[in-house]
Design a protein around this motif. Sequence first.
Motif, PDB file in Angstrom:
ATOM      1  N   GLY A  26      41.768  43.389  52.959  1.00  0.00           N
ATOM      2  CA  GLY A  26      41.825  44.785  53.371  1.00  0.00           C
ATOM      3  C   GLY A  26      40.467  45.449  53.470  1.00  0.00           C
ATOM      4  N   PHE A  27      39.402  44.772  53.052  1.00  0.00           N
ATOM      5  CA  PHE A  27      38.060  45.311  53.195  1.00  0.00           C
ATOM      6  C   PHE A  27      37.058  44.169  53.121  1.00  0.00           C
ATOM      7  CE2 PHE A  27      36.312  45.351  48.783  1.00  0.00           C
ATOM      8  CZ  PHE A  27      37.447  44.950  48.099  1.00  0.00           C
ATOM      9  N   THR A  28      35.835  44.468  53.555  1.00  0.00           N
ATOM     10  CA  THR A  28      34.779  43.458  53.580  1.00  0.00           C
ATOM     11  C   THR A  28      33.910  43.616  52.344  1.00  0.00           C
ATOM     12  OG1 THR A  28      34.753  43.499  55.989  1.00  0.00           O
ATOM     13  CG2 THR A  28      32.845  42.541  54.889  1.00  0.00           C
ATOM     14  N   LEU A  29      33.803  42.536  51.563  1.00  0.00           N
ATOM     15  CA  LEU A  29      33.047  42.585  50.314  1.00  0.00           C
ATOM     16  C   LEU A  29      31.557  42.829  50.512  1.00  0.00           C
ATOM     17  CD1 LEU A  29      34.412  39.801  47.932  1.00  0.00           C
ATOM     18  CD2 LEU A  29      34.512  42.274  47.640  1.00  0.00           C
ATOM     19  N   ASP A  30      31.050  42.515  51.712  1.00  0.00           N
ATOM     20  CA  ASP A  30      29.608  42.610  51.991  1.00  0.00           C
ATOM     21  C   ASP A  30      29.016  43.934  51.522  1.00  0.00           C
ATOM     22  OD1 ASP A  30      29.254  40.817  55.111  1.00  0.00           O
ATOM     23  OD2 ASP A  30      30.873  40.731  53.645  1.00  0.00           O
ATOM     24  N   TYR A  31      29.786  45.013  51.619  1.00  0.00           N
ATOM     25  CA  TYR A  31      29.219  46.342  51.407  1.00  0.00           C
ATOM     26  C   TYR A  31      29.434  46.870  49.994  1.00  0.00           C
ATOM     27  CZ  TYR A  31      29.412  45.959  56.456  1.00  0.00           C
ATOM     28  OH  TYR A  31      29.283  45.521  57.740  1.00  0.00           O
ATOM     29  N   TYR A  32      29.983  46.034  49.114  1.00  0.00           N
ATOM     30  CA  TYR A  32      30.336  46.505  47.784  1.00  0.00           C
ATOM     31  C   TYR A  32      29.709  45.662  46.692  1.00  0.00           C
ATOM     32  CZ  TYR A  32      33.934  49.160  50.216  1.00  0.00           C
ATOM     33  OH  TYR A  32      34.596  50.022  51.054  1.00  0.00           O
ATOM     34  N   ASN A  33      29.255  46.342  45.638  1.00  0.00           N
ATOM     35  CA  ASN A  33      28.909  45.636  44.411  1.00  0.00           C
ATOM     36  C   ASN A  33      30.215  45.189  43.759  1.00  0.00           C
ATOM     37  OD1 ASN A  33      26.325  46.621  44.937  1.00  0.00           O
ATOM     38  ND2 ASN A  33      26.490  48.246  43.412  1.00  0.00           N
ATOM     39  N   ILE A  34      30.234  43.988  43.235  1.00  0.00           N
ATOM     40  CA  ILE A  34      31.433  43.465  42.573  1.00  0.00           C
ATOM     41  C   ILE A  34      31.079  43.037  41.156  1.00  0.00           C
ATOM     42  CG2 ILE A  34      33.232  41.700  42.577  1.00  0.00           C
ATOM     43  CD1 ILE A  34      33.530  43.727  44.815  1.00  0.00           C
ATOM     44  N   GLY A  35      31.920  43.454  40.226  1.00  0.00           N
ATOM     45  CA  GLY A  35      31.702  43.092  38.834  1.00  0.00           C
ATOM     46  C   GLY A  35      32.846  42.267  38.275  1.00  0.00           C
ATOM     47  N   TRP A  36      32.510  41.457  37.292  1.00  0.00           N
ATOM     48  CA  TRP A  36      33.501  40.733  36.500  1.00  0.00           C
ATOM     49  C   TRP A  36      33.560  41.358  35.118  1.00  0.00           C
ATOM     50  CZ3 TRP A  36      37.027  37.207  37.926  1.00  0.00           C
ATOM     51  CH2 TRP A  36      36.838  36.516  39.130  1.00  0.00           C
ATOM     52  N   PHE A  37      34.764  41.537  34.620  1.00  0.00           N
ATOM     53  CA  PHE A  37      35.014  42.098  33.307  1.00  0.00           C
ATOM     54  C   PHE A  37      35.980  41.177  32.567  1.00  0.00           C
ATOM     55  CE2 PHE A  37      33.323  46.420  34.027  1.00  0.00           C
ATOM     56  CZ  PHE A  37      33.164  46.376  35.402  1.00  0.00           C
ATOM     57  N   ARG A  38      36.062  41.355  31.267  1.00  0.00           N
ATOM     58  CA  ARG A  38      37.041  40.592  30.505  1.00  0.00           C
ATOM     59  C   ARG A  38      37.593  41.437  29.372  1.00  0.00           C
ATOM     60  NH1 ARG A  38      33.052  36.049  27.699  1.00  0.00           N
ATOM     61  NH2 ARG A  38      32.024  37.451  26.203  1.00  0.00           N
ATOM     62  N   GLN A  39      38.808  41.109  28.984  1.00  0.00           N
ATOM     63  CA  GLN A  39      39.437  41.791  27.863  1.00  0.00           C
ATOM     64  C   GLN A  39      40.149  40.758  26.999  1.00  0.00           C
ATOM     65  OE1 GLN A  39      42.107  45.040  28.855  1.00  0.00           O
ATOM     66  NE2 GLN A  39      41.790  45.946  26.844  1.00  0.00           N
ATOM     67  N   ALA A  40      39.677  40.657  25.766  1.00  0.00           N
ATOM     68  CA  ALA A  40      40.296  39.759  24.800  1.00  0.00           C
ATOM     69  C   ALA A  40      41.367  40.525  24.024  1.00  0.00           C
ATOM     70  CB  ALA A  40      39.232  39.214  23.852  1.00  0.00           C
ATOM     71  N   PRO A  41      42.337  39.823  23.448  1.00  0.00           N
ATOM     72  CA  PRO A  41      43.397  40.500  22.696  1.00  0.00           C
ATOM     73  C   PRO A  41      42.827  41.396  21.601  1.00  0.00           C
ATOM     74  CG  PRO A  41      43.945  38.200  23.021  1.00  0.00           C
ATOM     75  CD  PRO A  41      42.542  38.374  23.511  1.00  0.00           C
ATOM     76  N   GLY A  42      43.270  42.627  21.566  1.00  0.00           N
ATOM     77  CA  GLY A  42      42.843  43.558  20.532  1.00  0.00           C
ATOM     78  C   GLY A  42      41.457  44.137  20.731  1.00  0.00           C
ATOM     79  N   THR A  99      32.253  47.743  41.596  1.00  0.00           N
ATOM     80  CA  THR A  99      31.533  48.164  40.382  1.00  0.00           C
ATOM     81  C   THR A  99      30.185  48.787  40.722  1.00  0.00           C
ATOM     82  OG1 THR A  99      32.567  46.332  39.159  1.00  0.00           O
ATOM     83  CG2 THR A  99      30.610  47.339  38.171  1.00  0.00           C
ATOM     84  N   ASP A 100      29.834  49.820  39.965  1.00  0.00           N
ATOM     85  CA  ASP A 100      28.460  50.322  39.964  1.00  0.00           C
ATOM     86  C   ASP A 100      27.710  49.500  38.925  1.00  0.00           C
ATOM     87  OD1 ASP A 100      26.928  53.615  39.746  1.00  0.00           O
ATOM     88  OD2 ASP A 100      26.099  51.649  39.324  1.00  0.00           O
ATOM     89  N   CYS A 101      26.820  48.621  39.371  1.00  0.00           N
ATOM     90  CA  CYS A 101      26.197  47.685  38.431  1.00  0.00           C
ATOM     91  C   CYS A 101      25.299  48.378  37.403  1.00  0.00           C
ATOM     92  CB  CYS A 101      25.370  46.640  39.203  1.00  0.00           C
ATOM     93  SG  CYS A 101      26.352  45.528  40.237  1.00  0.00           S
ATOM     94  N   SER A 102      24.863  49.608  37.657  1.00  0.00           N
ATOM     95  CA  SER A 102      23.992  50.279  36.691  1.00  0.00           C
ATOM     96  C   SER A 102      24.792  50.956  35.591  1.00  0.00           C
ATOM     97  CB  SER A 102      23.105  51.304  37.394  1.00  0.00           C
ATOM     98  OG  SER A 102      23.905  52.270  38.050  1.00  0.00           O
ATOM     99  N   SER A 103      26.003  51.411  35.921  1.00  0.00           N
ATOM    100  CA  SER A 103      26.805  52.142  34.935  1.00  0.00           C
ATOM    101  C   SER A 103      28.052  51.374  34.490  1.00  0.00           C
ATOM    102  CB  SER A 103      27.260  53.482  35.509  1.00  0.00           C
ATOM    103  OG  SER A 103      28.195  53.291  36.563  1.00  0.00           O
ATOM    104  N   TRP A 104      28.394  50.326  35.200  1.00  0.00           N
ATOM    105  CA  TRP A 104      29.607  49.529  34.976  1.00  0.00           C
ATOM    106  C   TRP A 104      30.874  50.327  35.287  1.00  0.00           C
ATOM    107  CZ3 TRP A 104      29.231  44.393  34.543  1.00  0.00           C
ATOM    108  CH2 TRP A 104      28.022  43.859  34.087  1.00  0.00           C
ATOM    109  N   TYR A 105      30.725  51.471  35.948  1.00  0.00           N
ATOM    110  CA  TYR A 105      31.914  52.178  36.412  1.00  0.00           C
ATOM    111  C   TYR A 105      32.575  51.307  37.477  1.00  0.00           C
ATOM    112  CZ  TYR A 105      34.922  55.406  38.892  1.00  0.00           C
ATOM    113  OH  TYR A 105      36.001  55.990  39.506  1.00  0.00           O
TER     114      TYR A 105
END
Length: 119
Positions: A26-42, A99-105
């Motif tokens: 639905g959109f082209t990734l070229d124009y966006y910063n992309i971040g990876w996040f993780r969430q462990a239990p608890g 993702t905003d790579c400077s703020s992680w928003y």
Amino acid sequence: QLQLVESGGDLVQPGGSLRLSCAASGFTLDYYNIGWFRQAPGKEREGVSCISSTDGSTYYADSVKGRFTISRDNAKNTVYLQMSSLKPEDTAVYYCAVTDCSSWYAYNWGQGTQVTVSS
């Protein structure tokens, strides 16, 4: 509709490797910063890595520096997270997002993929 879909999660032994994929539709990734996040239990969700759309700059959490590598293939509209030397503490659900790579928003979250590091 803008959508991100993660894949590649699995059960892996300590010291092993995995490659996660984050595919866009639905959109082209070229124009966006992309971040990876993780969430462990608890635990709260944390930023793991981010890649800039402008110059390809990459950012990593201290806990994964030297072990994880983020990359993007614009032709495939996909961002990857290569994980090596995996530790049990890397066990979590991994998400990608615009993702905003400077703020992680971040927004436009994917549904997540489970990574379990265990012997």
